[in-house]
Scaffold this motif. Structure first.
Motif, PDB file in Angstrom:
ATOM      1  N   PRO A  82       0.673  -1.135  -0.160  1.00  0.00           N
ATOM      2  CA  PRO A  82      -0.071   0.366  -0.172  1.00  0.00           C
ATOM      3  C   PRO A  82       0.521   1.111   0.377  1.00  0.00           C
ATOM      4  CG  PRO A  82      -0.873  -1.221   2.113  1.00  0.00           C
ATOM      5  CD  PRO A  82       0.842  -2.182   0.981  1.00  0.00           C
ATOM      6  N   ILE A  83       0.388   2.289  -0.718  1.00  0.00           N
ATOM      7  CA  ILE A  83       1.214   3.338  -0.926  1.00  0.00           C
ATOM      8  C   ILE A  83       0.760   4.322   0.659  1.00  0.00           C
ATOM      9  CG2 ILE A  83       1.298   3.690  -3.270  1.00  0.00           C
ATOM     10  CD1 ILE A  83      -0.995   5.235  -3.364  1.00  0.00           C
ATOM     11  N   ASN A  84       0.331   4.381   1.380  1.00  0.00           N
ATOM     12  CA  ASN A  84      -0.662   5.023   2.677  1.00  0.00           C
ATOM     13  C   ASN A  84      -1.396   4.444   2.641  1.00  0.00           C
ATOM     14  OD1 ASN A  84      -3.154   5.351   1.202  1.00  0.00           O
ATOM     15  ND2 ASN A  84      -2.566   7.186   0.534  1.00  0.00           N
ATOM     16  N   ARG A  85      -1.596   4.862   4.382  1.00  0.00           N
ATOM     17  CA  ARG A  85      -2.874   4.030   4.905  1.00  0.00           C
ATOM     18  C   ARG A  85      -4.053   3.297   5.312  1.00  0.00           C
ATOM     19  NH1 ARG A  85      -4.946   1.287   8.169  1.00  0.00           N
ATOM     20  NH2 ARG A  85      -3.842   0.001  10.450  1.00  0.00           N
ATOM     21  N   ASP A  86      -4.581   4.467   4.088  1.00  0.00           N
ATOM     22  CA  ASP A  86      -5.925   4.444   3.081  1.00  0.00           C
ATOM     23  C   ASP A  86      -6.046   3.841   2.686  1.00  0.00           C
ATOM     24  OD1 ASP A  86      -7.194   7.121   4.955  1.00  0.00           O
ATOM     25  OD2 ASP A  86      -5.886   8.238   3.172  1.00  0.00           O
ATOM     26  N   SER A  87      -4.878   3.167   2.169  1.00  0.00           N
ATOM     27  CA  SER A  87      -4.747   2.459   1.005  1.00  0.00           C
ATOM     28  C   SER A  87      -5.226   0.498   1.897  1.00  0.00           C
ATOM     29  CB  SER A  87      -3.480   1.811   0.264  1.00  0.00           C
ATOM     30  OG  SER A  87      -3.442   3.399  -0.548  1.00  0.00           O
ATOM     31  N   GLY A  88      -4.148   0.547   2.751  1.00  0.00           N
ATOM     32  CA  GLY A  88      -3.950  -1.142   3.223  1.00  0.00           C
ATOM     33  C   GLY A  88      -2.886  -0.936   4.894  1.00  0.00           C
ATOM     34  N   SER A  89      -2.713  -2.210   4.739  1.00  0.00           N
ATOM     35  CA  SER A  89      -2.031  -2.776   6.423  1.00  0.00           C
ATOM     36  C   SER A  89      -0.943  -3.232   6.033  1.00  0.00           C
ATOM     37  CB  SER A  89      -2.776  -2.907   7.258  1.00  0.00           C
ATOM     38  OG  SER A  89      -3.692  -1.228   7.740  1.00  0.00           O
ATOM     39  N   GLY A  90       0.274  -3.414   6.188  1.00  0.00           N
ATOM     40  CA  GLY A  90       1.046  -4.137   5.757  1.00  0.00           C
ATOM     41  C   GLY A  90       1.589  -4.546   4.267  1.00  0.00           C
ATOM     42  N   VAL A  91       2.550  -6.004   4.048  1.00  0.00           N
ATOM     43  CA  VAL A  91       2.379  -6.144   2.756  1.00  0.00           C
ATOM     44  C   VAL A  91       1.684  -7.202   2.568  1.00  0.00           C
ATOM     45  CG1 VAL A  91       4.619  -7.042   0.925  1.00  0.00           C
ATOM     46  CG2 VAL A  91       4.598  -5.548   2.631  1.00  0.00           C
ATOM     47  N   GLY A  92       0.648  -6.768   1.223  1.00  0.00           N
ATOM     48  CA  GLY A  92       0.406  -8.168   0.841  1.00  0.00           C
ATOM     49  C   GLY A  92       0.426  -9.103  -0.341  1.00  0.00           C
TER      50      GLY A  92
END
Length: 319
Positions: free
Chosen positions: A275-285
């Motif tokens: 994710p590029i920022n917190r609004d996009s997601g948490s951690g690496v998927g």
């Protein structure tokens, strides 16, 4: 072993078992082969199928939920230059308290027309319209919507094979990209009491083709497995641009570094999802995909356009 690790191991095993020396592929522009990218679309119409595409990620909630997406897509050429695809995604979201939400997202169809294939310049242009059909997903679970989304989109692919001899090492590089304007069929969602924004949806990929390096630049006598690889970095973003009253115009998106292994009739891709920022997601998927070249598997039957197609010998990649 976690489900995350099991997914990665299964994809790795599939790549390792596939050791066919020659590959046939559907998106050729001159000597340049553009693989089917995982996060954005490639710049060619084709007969192909992605099944399955599996994504594991964490939502931007606090605390985050765990999300699994399992999807499939079938693309079919109607004529040599016009194609239609249909895709569906099943989603499972597990909250930290153990509650689970499952269901299908809205059905997606894409209509695409090949504007240009310029072989000497390794350039491809494609125009399309993506439609996410409202009321076809699990609206009660929040995975589907009551309105549709229409996204006119332009796709481009450009190889760097024209670089001079002093930069021959860079000729295997290629760039692809897409940009679309997403328009909802309703301006207000009464169930959420919120405006539905119009959004700019865009992305790009940077890729380095080991098959191109061997066939068009220099044979370094690398192991056969390496000659099948295309390391890649993808990026995709969404930015609200209109009808977003009372909400921030925050861009969300992901960076996807990974690799694609190209086989005779299929390819396997594996990418991280950052994710590029917190609004996009948490951690690496993680994102993995098995992609089938139907036009190479069945060149005289289902791999042909419905109208105007003639049987032809599939184009061969040299390893």
């Amino acid at each position: 072993m976690s489900r995350y690790a099991a997914c990665c191991l299964a994809l790795a095993n599939l790549i390792a078992l596939a050791s066919i020396p020659d590959a046939f592929a559907h998106c050729f522009v001159g000597p340049r082969f553009f693989p089917a990218t995982l996060a954005i679309d490639d710049p060619c119409v084709a007969d192909e199928m992605s099944l399955p595409t599996v994504t594991w990620s964490k939502t931007p909630d606090t605390p985050p939920a765990t999300e699994w997406d399992l999807s499939g897509e079938l693309s079919k050429r109607i004529t040599e230059d016009f194609g239609v695809s249909i895709g569906e995604t099943w989603t499972q979201i597990r909250q930290p308290d153990g509650s689970v939400t499952t269901g299908f997202q809205d059905l997606e169809t894409t209509f695409q027309y090949q504007l240009l294939k310029d072989s000497p310049h390794e350039l491809a242009l494609l125009a399309g319209v993506i439609v996410d059909w409202g009321n076809t997903g699990a609206t009660n679970s929040g995975l589907g919507t009551s309105y549709s989304l229409v996204t006119p989109t332009l796709y481009v692919g450009k190889g760097l094979g024209e670089l001079p001899d002093t930069m021959s090492w860079a000729r295997p590089f290629a760039l692809t990209g897409q940009v679309g304007y997403q328009i909802p069929t309703s301006s207000f969602d009464f169930t959420q009491s919120a405006f539905i924004p119009q959004q700019l949806v865009y992305g790009a990929s940077l890729q380095y083709s080991m098959p191109y390096l061997k066939s068009e630049v220099i044979d370094l006598e690398l192991p056969d497995f390496i000659n099948h690889l295309i390391p890649i970095l993808e990026a995709n973003f969404t930015t609200p641009v209109a009808n977003n009253f009372g909400n921030p115009y925050t861009t969300t998106g992901f960076l996807n570094p990974g690799v694609i292994w190209v086989g005779s009739y299929f390819q396997v891709g594996l990418e991280a999802v950052i994710p590029i920022n917190r609004d996009s997601g948490s951690g690496v998927g993680v994102l993995g995909q098995l992609h089938l070249y139907l036009d190479d598997m069945f060149p005289t039957t289902v791999g042909q356009p419905l109208f105007g197609g003639t049987p032809s010998t599939p184009r061969k990649l040299t390893f």
